[in-house]
Scaffold this motif. Structure first.
Motif: not given
Length: 196
Positions: A15-17, A8-9, A52-64, A71-72
């Motif tokens: 760095l979620m991945t 839950h985020q 599975i990531i449950f996202y409950d934030g105010d902004h759009t999820w933009t992490a890969v 990875v470079k």
């Protein structure tokens, strides 16, 4: 069987991945340790993990969401990079109407989680009576009721409800009167005047 990894985020974690990879390795390590005798066999297989990531934030999820995208020079080393993704579920996009169709512990916890301010209690009035009846039939073990009571208690503390009123609401939960846990709560709009 499949391990379902739930996280839950409240805010975007870039760095979620990597975090998910760490969780996966720990789960597999435990599985190997729990199956020491057979884990060294040629036919031993690790169970799949569904993150599975449950996202409950105010902004759009933009992490890969794909590990390789973190990875470079991934195209040069694609054969040597763990290749997995996680699913992201934006809790704010799930409506009360959708949640009512599940009639289980998770739906009740998600309904409680959707309440962020006292005026949100008004939305609880839109939940049909049959949802509460089916929820009561489906959620009846002590452990499940404890989870609902804990979530409800945290919510009411967050909006500065007096402890004696919290205790009364929690008593309704433990008595299996899940429809009653919000009955008092819909009158908490006066709490808006407090500084939250």
């Amino acid at each position: 069987f499949v391990f379902v990894l739930l996280e839950h985020q409240l805010k975007v974690n870039y760095l979620m991945t990597f975090r998910v990879l760490e969780y996966m390795v720990k789960l597999w390590r435990k599985y190997i340790d729990d199956n020491k005798k057979v884990s060294m066999n040629k036919n031993f297989m690790l169970p799949p993990i569904y993150p599975i990531i449950f996202y409950d934030g105010d902004h759009t999820w933009t992490a890969v969401e794909n590990f390789t995208d973190k990875v470079k020079d991934k195209d040069l080393f694609i054969d040597f990079i763990p290749n997995f993704k996680y699913d992201i579920i934006n809790l704010k996009e799930i409506t009360y109407e959708e949640l009512q169709t599940y009639e289980d512990l998770l739906s009740a916890l998600m309904i409680i989680d959707k309440i962020k301010k006292p005026s949100d209690f008004e939305k609880i009035k839109t939940i049909k009576e049959e949802y509460w009846e089916k929820l009561k039939a489906n959620v009846n073990t002590k452990r499940e009721l404890e989870k609902i009571a804990e979530a409800m208690s945290l919510l009411l503390q967050r909006i500065n409800v007096p402890q004696e009123e919290i205790d009364e609401v929690i008593e309704n939960v433990y008595d299996g009167r899940l429809d009653k846990m919000f009955e008092m709560s819909v009158h908490y709009d006066w709490q808006e005047t407090r500084k939250l």
